[in-house]
Design an enzyme around this catalytic site. Structure first.
Site, PDB file in Angstrom:
ATOM      1  CB  CYS A  99       0.296   1.896   4.105  1.00 33.44           C
ATOM      2  SG  CYS A  99      -1.414   1.346   3.923  1.00 33.44           S
TER       3      CYS A  99
ATOM      4  CB  CYS B 239      -0.892  -0.061   1.245  1.00 31.16           C
ATOM      5  SG  CYS B 239      -1.757   1.464   1.639  1.00 31.16           S
TER       6      CYS B 239
END
Length: 118
Positions: A39, A36
């Site tokens: 993230c 991600c």
């Protein structure tokens, strides 16, 4: 996924209750994944918040790919999802990366609302 700094711990299904739900301090949990990109963008933001608020807040990450029980238990479908827990209950959540200033203000507001309601 390892914690993003010495002040941001990685927790999982096995220790989520002890590390998050039983914490005396409010705990910001980032549900994250290695794949991600947003993230990864949040990692330095979380590390800075953890350092600045060490006396008032814990910050942890949960890798959803290796901790499916916790992810499913809180209905997390998108990463990053951030949840703030106080006294074992989620009191605030948000999906997506955000600037440190905005995240910090959201956390301050959520904690203040929770204290006022208690």
């Amino acid at each position: 996924m390892a914690g993003t700094s010495e002040l941001v711990a990685a927790v999982g299904d096995a220790d989520f209750a002890a590390q998050v739900l039983a914490s005396e301090l409010p705990v910001l949990v980032e549900f994250t994944a290695d794949w991600c990109p947003p993230c990864r963008m949040m990692a330095p933001v979380l590390a800075e918040l953890a350092a600045e608020r060490v006396a008032e807040l814990r910050v942890v990450t949960v890798d959803v790919d290796v901790n499916p029980e916790t992810q499913a238990g809180y209905g997390v479908l998108s990463m990053p999802t951030m949840m703030l827990f106080r006294d074992g209950e989620p009191i605030w959540s948000a999906v997506g990366a955000r600037p440190k200033r905005k995240l910090g203000q959201e956390l301050t507001d959520a904690i203040a609302r929770a204290r006022a309601a208690a």
